[in-house]
Scaffold this active site. Structure first.
Site, PDB file in Angstrom:
ATOM      1  CB  SER A  91      -0.955  -0.045   1.189  1.00 19.59           C
ATOM      2  OG  SER A  91      -2.011   0.877   1.029  1.00 19.59           O
TER       3      SER A  91
ATOM      4  CG  ASP B 136      -6.735  -2.192  -4.130  1.00 19.93           C
ATOM      5  OD1 ASP B 136      -7.382  -1.249  -3.649  1.00 19.93           O
ATOM      6  OD2 ASP B 136      -5.502  -2.348  -3.963  1.00 19.93           O
TER       7      ASP B 136
ATOM      8  CG  HIS C 218      -5.948  -1.901  -0.339  1.00 21.91           C
ATOM      9  ND1 HIS C 218      -4.995  -1.557  -1.271  1.00 21.91           N
ATOM     10  CD2 HIS C 218      -5.548  -1.345   0.826  1.00 21.91           C
ATOM     11  CE1 HIS C 218      -4.070  -0.805  -0.705  1.00 21.91           C
ATOM     12  NE2 HIS C 218      -4.384  -0.670   0.583  1.00 21.91           N
TER      13      HIS C 218
END
Length: 298
Positions: free
Chosen positions: A145, A240, A270
């Site tokens: 991320s 995501d 995600h």
């Protein structure tokens, strides 16, 4: 009166901090022991605490290669322990030292503090292998991320400054375009993990000046000079909101002549390497470890 972006980000830190440190029970790798120590590295944006994970069974006197890991959290949540399972697994199965970096977060320290710390820590690790007990010439960098975004920034600075050359960059489900309105980032599911409002809070806290959001160290996907970057493993998740920019970045790297392995994991959202489903999370972590073994010769 609405709360300021700074106050909103502080609220997110308090609300999500503990939650983000929780990992799916089947991804905790409780059977893998941790051999760790704490390291403190001075940087141009203040000292940084790192946790060093040592592999077992290193052959002879040959130092192990080293992997530098940057955790996620929207550049706002400072919870490096959320990556403990990844660091333990990679150290054990890829045979490398793993350095988990507790970099600065916003709103207390907005951009460029995290980039400065991430690069300076990695440069220090590359240049101090003898003191640290690893081979700094066999170095890779990666993150998840927000940490994937920092990985791209570190590799760009490494290319431009020439002080060290990572053998691999791992970019996992990263925000790579901070200029685009999050509402334009679509998902295949009705309620994905990342909401536009949460993403706006992250971006406003990390990059408060909108003019900075075009910078390639903030939005790597907007850069047009990607040639010469290290080989990349790019992981994206089918559901995501960040999938499209990750897919596009992988294609742009490949078009620029960078060696790229790109894997889209189907049916997941995600941060699936942390929250599951466990089979997909394990497969992604195994892919990271095997890619590191191949790139680092470990």
């Amino acid at each position: 009166m609405p709360f300021s972006p700074r106050l909103q980000a502080r609220g997110i830190q308090l609300l999500l901090g503990r939650v983000m440190a929780r990992v799916h029970k089947d991804l905790r790798f409780t059977d893998i022991p941790a051999y760790t120590e704490t390291l403190r590295v001075e940087t141009g944006a203040g000292p940084v605490k790192c946790t060093v994970y040592r592999p077992t069974g290193t052959a002879g006197d040959t130092p192990a290669p080293v992997y530098v890991n940057f955790h996620g959290g929207g550049f706002v949540v400072a919870r490096p322990e959320q990556d403990d399972h990844l660091c333990r697994c990679i150290a054990a199965t890829a045979g490398c030292v793993v350095v988990n970096v507790d970099y600065a977060v916003a709103p207390q320290q907005p951009y460029p503090a995290a980039v400065t710390q991430a690069y300076d820590v990695t440069a220090w690790i590359a240049g101090n292998g003898a003191a640290g007990g690893w081979d700094g010439s066999r170095l890779a960098v990666g993150g998840h991320s927000a940490g994937g975004n920092l990985t791209a920034a570190v590799c760009r600075l490494a290319r431009d400054r020439g002080a060290f050359t990572p053998r691999l960059q791992i970019i996992d489900s990263a925000p790579l375009d901070q200029r685009a309105d999050p509402a334009t980032k679509r998902s295949l599911v009705a309620k994905p993990l990342l909401s536009p409002q949460l993403m706006r809070i992250f971006t406003a806290a990390y990059v408060p000046d909108p003019a900075d959001r075009d910078h390639p160290l903030v939005s790597p996907a907007l850069a047009d000079d990607l040639a010469g970057l290290p080989p990349a493993l790019v992981i994206t998740a089918e559901n995501d909101r960040l999938r499209d920019e990750g897919d596009a970045y992988a294609k742009a790297l490949e078009a620029a002549g960078v060696q790229v392995t790109h894997r889209v994991f189907e049916g997941v959202d995600h941060y699936f390497t942390h929250v599951g489903p466990a089979p997909s999370g394990r497969a992604a972590i195994d892919l990271m470890a095997s890619s590191l073994r191949a790139a680092l010769g470990s």
